[in-house]
Design a protein around this motif. Structure first.
Motif, PDB file in Angstrom:
ATOM      1  N   GLY A   1      29.845  52.866  89.578  1.00 35.48           N
ATOM      2  CA  GLY A   1      31.305  52.928  89.468  1.00 35.48           C
ATOM      3  C   GLY A   1      31.575  53.623  88.158  1.00 35.48           C
ATOM      4  O   GLY A   1      30.725  54.377  87.667  1.00 35.48           O
ATOM      5  N   LEU A   2      32.732  53.355  87.568  1.00 35.28           N
ATOM      6  CA  LEU A   2      32.993  53.901  86.240  1.00 35.28           C
ATOM      7  C   LEU A   2      32.417  52.896  85.246  1.00 35.28           C
ATOM      8  O   LEU A   2      32.979  51.825  85.048  1.00 35.28           O
ATOM      9  N   VAL A   3      31.264  53.223  84.695  1.00 36.21           N
ATOM     10  CA  VAL A   3      30.551  52.242  83.871  1.00 36.21           C
ATOM     11  C   VAL A   3      31.033  52.295  82.419  1.00 36.21           C
ATOM     12  O   VAL A   3      30.968  53.339  81.775  1.00 36.21           O
ATOM     13  N   ALA A   4      31.548  51.164  81.952  1.00 34.23           N
ATOM     14  CA  ALA A   4      31.988  51.065  80.558  1.00 34.23           C
ATOM     15  C   ALA A   4      30.801  50.607  79.722  1.00 34.23           C
ATOM     16  O   ALA A   4      30.104  49.664  80.092  1.00 34.23           O
ATOM     17  N   ARG A   5      30.594  51.284  78.617  1.00 36.65           N
ATOM     18  CA  ARG A   5      29.511  50.874  77.714  1.00 36.65           C
ATOM     19  C   ARG A   5      30.108  50.655  76.332  1.00 36.65           C
ATOM     20  O   ARG A   5      30.928  51.434  75.875  1.00 36.65           O
ATOM     21  N   ASN A   6      29.697  49.581  75.688  1.00 38.02           N
ATOM     22  CA  ASN A   6      30.211  49.235  74.357  1.00 38.02           C
ATOM     23  C   ASN A   6      31.722  49.052  74.304  1.00 38.02           C
ATOM     24  O   ASN A   6      32.358  49.432  73.321  1.00 38.02           O
ATOM     25  N   ALA A   7      32.289  48.507  75.346  1.00 41.53           N
ATOM     26  CA  ALA A   7      33.729  48.224  75.328  1.00 41.53           C
ATOM     27  C   ALA A   7      33.997  47.087  74.336  1.00 41.53           C
ATOM     28  O   ALA A   7      33.237  46.123  74.267  1.00 41.53           O
ATOM     29  N   VAL A   8      35.066  47.217  73.581  1.00 36.73           N
ATOM     30  CA  VAL A   8      35.394  46.259  72.524  1.00 36.73           C
ATOM     31  C   VAL A   8      36.050  45.011  73.129  1.00 36.73           C
ATOM     32  O   VAL A   8      36.888  45.113  74.014  1.00 36.73           O
TER      33      VAL A   8
ATOM     34  N   TYR B   1      29.424  47.373  82.052  1.00 38.58           N
ATOM     35  CA  TYR B   1      29.946  46.849  83.317  1.00 38.58           C
ATOM     36  C   TYR B   1      30.711  47.947  84.032  1.00 38.58           C
ATOM     37  O   TYR B   1      31.141  48.913  83.401  1.00 38.58           O
ATOM     38  N   ALA B   2      30.838  47.805  85.354  1.00 33.72           N
ATOM     39  CA  ALA B   2      31.557  48.810  86.139  1.00 33.72           C
ATOM     40  C   ALA B   2      33.004  48.371  86.257  1.00 33.72           C
ATOM     41  O   ALA B   2      33.276  47.234  86.652  1.00 33.72           O
ATOM     42  N   LEU B   3      33.930  49.254  85.888  1.00 29.78           N
ATOM     43  CA  LEU B   3      35.348  48.902  85.897  1.00 29.78           C
ATOM     44  C   LEU B   3      35.806  48.418  87.271  1.00 29.78           C
ATOM     45  O   LEU B   3      35.423  48.971  88.296  1.00 29.78           O
ATOM     46  N   GLY B   4      36.665  47.413  87.229  1.00 24.80           N
ATOM     47  CA  GLY B   4      37.100  46.731  88.446  1.00 24.80           C
ATOM     48  C   GLY B   4      37.854  47.576  89.456  1.00 24.80           C
ATOM     49  O   GLY B   4      38.013  47.155  90.593  1.00 24.80           O
ATOM     50  N   LEU B   5      38.298  48.756  89.092  1.00 29.65           N
ATOM     51  CA  LEU B   5      39.065  49.569  90.037  1.00 29.65           C
ATOM     52  C   LEU B   5      38.278  49.832  91.312  1.00 29.65           C
ATOM     53  O   LEU B   5      38.826  49.916  92.404  1.00 29.65           O
ATOM     54  N   GLY B   6      36.946  49.972  91.180  1.00 33.13           N
ATOM     55  CA  GLY B   6      36.122  50.198  92.357  1.00 33.13           C
ATOM     56  C   GLY B   6      34.666  50.272  91.955  1.00 33.13           C
ATOM     57  O   GLY B   6      34.290  51.172  91.219  1.00 33.13           O
TER      58      GLY B   6
ATOM     59  N   ILE C   1      37.724  37.860  83.105  1.00 29.53           N
ATOM     60  CA  ILE C   1      37.772  39.291  83.396  1.00 29.53           C
ATOM     61  C   ILE C   1      36.624  39.587  84.355  1.00 29.53           C
ATOM     62  O   ILE C   1      35.462  39.612  83.960  1.00 29.53           O
ATOM     63  N   GLU C   2      36.964  39.757  85.645  1.00 29.29           N
ATOM     64  CA  GLU C   2      35.937  39.706  86.688  1.00 29.29           C
ATOM     65  C   GLU C   2      34.867  40.779  86.552  1.00 29.29           C
ATOM     66  O   GLU C   2      33.689  40.508  86.749  1.00 29.29           O
ATOM     67  N   ASP C   3      35.275  42.012  86.177  1.00 24.43           N
ATOM     68  CA  ASP C   3      34.269  43.072  86.098  1.00 24.43           C
ATOM     69  C   ASP C   3      33.329  42.845  84.909  1.00 24.43           C
ATOM     70  O   ASP C   3      32.124  43.078  85.006  1.00 24.43           O
ATOM     71  N   VAL C   4      33.887  42.342  83.827  1.00 23.42           N
ATOM     72  CA  VAL C   4      33.064  42.009  82.661  1.00 23.42           C
ATOM     73  C   VAL C   4      32.070  40.905  83.038  1.00 23.42           C
ATOM     74  O   VAL C   4      30.892  40.962  82.687  1.00 23.42           O
ATOM     75  N   PHE C   5      32.553  39.930  83.803  1.00 24.30           N
ATOM     76  CA  PHE C   5      31.659  38.834  84.195  1.00 24.30           C
ATOM     77  C   PHE C   5      30.471  39.353  85.011  1.00 24.30           C
ATOM     78  O   PHE C   5      29.330  38.939  84.791  1.00 24.30           O
ATOM     79  N   LEU C   6      30.735  40.284  85.926  1.00 21.45           N
ATOM     80  CA  LEU C   6      29.613  40.843  86.683  1.00 21.45           C
ATOM     81  C   LEU C   6      28.658  41.596  85.762  1.00 21.45           C
ATOM     82  O   LEU C   6      27.440  41.545  85.947  1.00 21.45           O
ATOM     83  N   GLY C   7      29.217  42.262  84.744  1.00 15.50           N
ATOM     84  CA  GLY C   7      28.375  42.946  83.758  1.00 15.50           C
ATOM     85  C   GLY C   7      27.471  41.948  83.040  1.00 15.50           C
ATOM     86  O   GLY C   7      26.277  42.198  82.841  1.00 15.50           O
ATOM     87  N   LEU C   8      28.034  40.792  82.688  1.00 14.93           N
ATOM     88  CA  LEU C   8      27.244  39.750  82.021  1.00 14.93           C
ATOM     89  C   LEU C   8      26.134  39.249  82.939  1.00 14.93           C
ATOM     90  O   LEU C   8      24.998  39.034  82.509  1.00 14.93           O
TER      91      LEU C   8
ATOM     92  N   SER D   1      33.144  62.590  87.642  1.00 17.98           N
ATOM     93  CA  SER D   1      34.549  62.657  88.063  1.00 17.98           C
ATOM     94  C   SER D   1      34.802  61.900  89.367  1.00 17.98           C
ATOM     95  O   SER D   1      35.879  61.961  89.938  1.00 17.98           O
ATOM     96  N   LEU D   2      33.797  61.154  89.846  1.00  9.78           N
ATOM     97  CA  LEU D   2      33.954  60.468  91.133  1.00  9.78           C
ATOM     98  C   LEU D   2      34.870  59.246  91.048  1.00  9.78           C
ATOM     99  O   LEU D   2      35.638  58.966  91.960  1.00  9.78           O
ATOM    100  N   PHE D   3      34.786  58.516  89.935  1.00  6.41           N
ATOM    101  CA  PHE D   3      35.593  57.301  89.770  1.00  6.41           C
ATOM    102  C   PHE D   3      36.561  57.517  88.612  1.00  6.41           C
ATOM    103  O   PHE D   3      36.140  57.920  87.520  1.00  6.41           O
ATOM    104  N   ASN D   4      37.839  57.264  88.848  1.00  7.21           N
ATOM    105  CA  ASN D   4      38.848  57.573  87.843  1.00  7.21           C
ATOM    106  C   ASN D   4      39.772  56.397  87.600  1.00  7.21           C
ATOM    107  O   ASN D   4      40.433  55.917  88.517  1.00  7.21           O
ATOM    108  N   VAL D   5      39.847  55.983  86.351  1.00  7.64           N
ATOM    109  CA  VAL D   5      40.684  54.826  86.036  1.00  7.64           C
ATOM    110  C   VAL D   5      42.114  55.251  85.734  1.00  7.64           C
ATOM    111  O   VAL D   5      43.044  54.470  85.886  1.00  7.64           O
TER     112      VAL D   5
END
Ligand SMILES: *[C@@H]1O[C@H](CO)[C@@H](O)[C@H](O)[C@H]1NC(C)=O
Ligand SMILES: *[C@@H]1O[C@H](CO)[C@@H](O)[C@H](O)[C@H]1NC(C)=O
Ligand SMILES: *[C@@H]1O[C@H](CO)[C@@H](O)[C@H](O)[C@H]1NC(C)=O
Length: 360
Positions: free
Chosen positions: A236-243, A267-272, A295-302, A318-322
């Motif tokens: 998905g759109l993978v967030a790394r080092n999100a504050v 973690y992969a952003l919850g949008l998809g 925060i559900e997507d963060v929890f899956l990342g954990l 460019s496949l996943f766009n928030v």
């Protein structure tokens, strides 16, 4: 930082300085972009997560706060209390109120789309059913779709529940569990989704969780999945080092008592986000050992970090766009998911993409 830049610029040409400047300019543009596009009432979760990700905390909090103040509040049965101390009632045995136990067995899907949506939001369900949710066959691959609901919390909940029962009998695409459907319970919804997939879709290859304000290109999704790993795969759109946001006024506030590190794991952003169906069972197990956050997507990342399974970046950035992508047939024919500004956009873009003729 500015001083360093000044000094450097008096020396030889400095690309560090220039890139710092570009960064500032970029930030200013991003801020303007956000101010323009974040229309009150339309602030979606995925959006907001992005705001939290890409902007300094102070600014984020204020803007999110401003937007939130104009979002109509759901009338809950009891007055809303801040969840103290940000606990999520999971793991817990939740029961299904509406179910489609035979869905996967009957349709034998390659990928199953799971769409969390508020019980009262039948307009969105109808829009999705008539657009991307109607694409049930891509080549020889079957796509199934289900909506995920909790219990309605509004005063008209009995009427609402009766309507849901009728809707379920008509479309056979609702999964409802007996927790209160609320923002702070989204982690429960996600975990119920994973439990459901584990039990009812053992033969399915992939699942995707899609937010209801997202435009989904089912063909692009299926075509990506034809050449992706078959196990331990989540993208998905993978967030790394999100504050981690520490301002108690922020919608995504997490106190240090709940989560101490300053950054989130990937973690992969919850949008998809898309995953192979060996993961739900592993994630459900991991969830019993990982302290839940709302925060559900963060929890899956954990949970992924706990399992030691890395998130995979999508084959193309460019496949996943928030942020809502400006509509353009060519661009939309190539992306998988983008948030949209309104339900109408979601429907119009999809319709336009069905027109015959070349995409690009
Ligand atoms: C957020 O909004 C509330 C209510 O309007 C206000 O009391 C609070 O100070 C605001 N917080 C920030 C950080 O602006
Ligand atoms: C999964 O596949 C097995 C073997 O083909 C079959 O017996 C079973 O009914 C399938 N289960 C579901 C839920 O599709
Ligand atoms: C979440 O759901 C549980 C179970 O129904 C409920 O006890 C709790 O109050 C809900 N939390 C929120 C914030 O709605």
């Amino acid at each position: 930082m500015v001083e360093d830049c000044e000094q450097q610029s008096h020396g030889q040409s400095s690309s560090g300085c220039r890139s710092l400047r570009s960064f500032f300019i970029f930030t200013i543009f991003l801020v303007l972009f956000l101010c323009y596009y974040i229309v009150p009432n339309e602030l979606s979760e995925s959006w907001a997560v992005a705001v939290g990700l890409f902007l300094p905390e102070k600014f984020t909090t204020k803007m999110v706060n401003d937007s939130l103040n104009t979002v109509p509040t759901v009338t809950s049965v009891e007055p809303w209390k801040p969840p103290e101390p940000y606990c999520v009632a999971y793991p817990h045995k939740y029961n299904l109120v509406l179910n489609e136990p035979e869905k996967c067995q009957r349709e034998n899907p390659f990928v199953v789309l799971m769409v969390p949506v508020a019980p009262s939001n039948s307009a969105t369900r109808d829009a999705i059913r008539s657009t991307w949710g109607s694409e049930r066959l891509v080549g020889d691959k079957t796509v199934s779709i289900l909506f995920l609901l909790g219990l309605p919390t509004s005063e008209e909940r009995e009427t609402l529940q009766q309507n849901l029962l009728r809707e379920s009998e008509k479309y056979h695409d609702l999964i409802q569990s007996d927790f209160w459907d609320s923002y702070f319970n989204l982690t429960i919804k996600t975990m119920v989704m994973l439990e459901w997939l584990t039990v009812y879709c053992p033969n399915t290859s992939y699942a995707m969780k899609v937010d209801s304000d997202v435009f989904l290109n089912v063909k692009t999704l299926v075509s990506m999945l034809l050449s992706t790993p078959k196990q331990n795969y989540m993208t998905g759109l993978v967030a790394r080092n999100a504050v981690v946001l520490r301002d108690p006024h922020s919608k995504w506030y997490l106190p240090k008592t709940v989560y101490e590190p300053p950054f989130y794991p990937p973690y992969a952003l919850g949008l998809g986000y898309v995953f192979t169906l060996d993961l739900p069972e592993k994630l459900v197990k991991a969830a019993q050992r990982v302290k839940p956050v709302y925060i559900e997507d963060v929890f899956l990342g954990l949970c992924m970090t706990h399992l030691g399974i890395a998130l995979t970046n999508p084959p193309d950035g460019s496949l996943f766009n928030v942020f809502p992508v400006e509509y353009n047939r060519c661009r939309y024919s190539k992306l998988i998911a983008t948030t949209t500004r309104s339900l109408r956009d979601q429907v119009e873009f999809w319709k336009d993409l069905q027109r015959p003729g070349p995409y690009c």
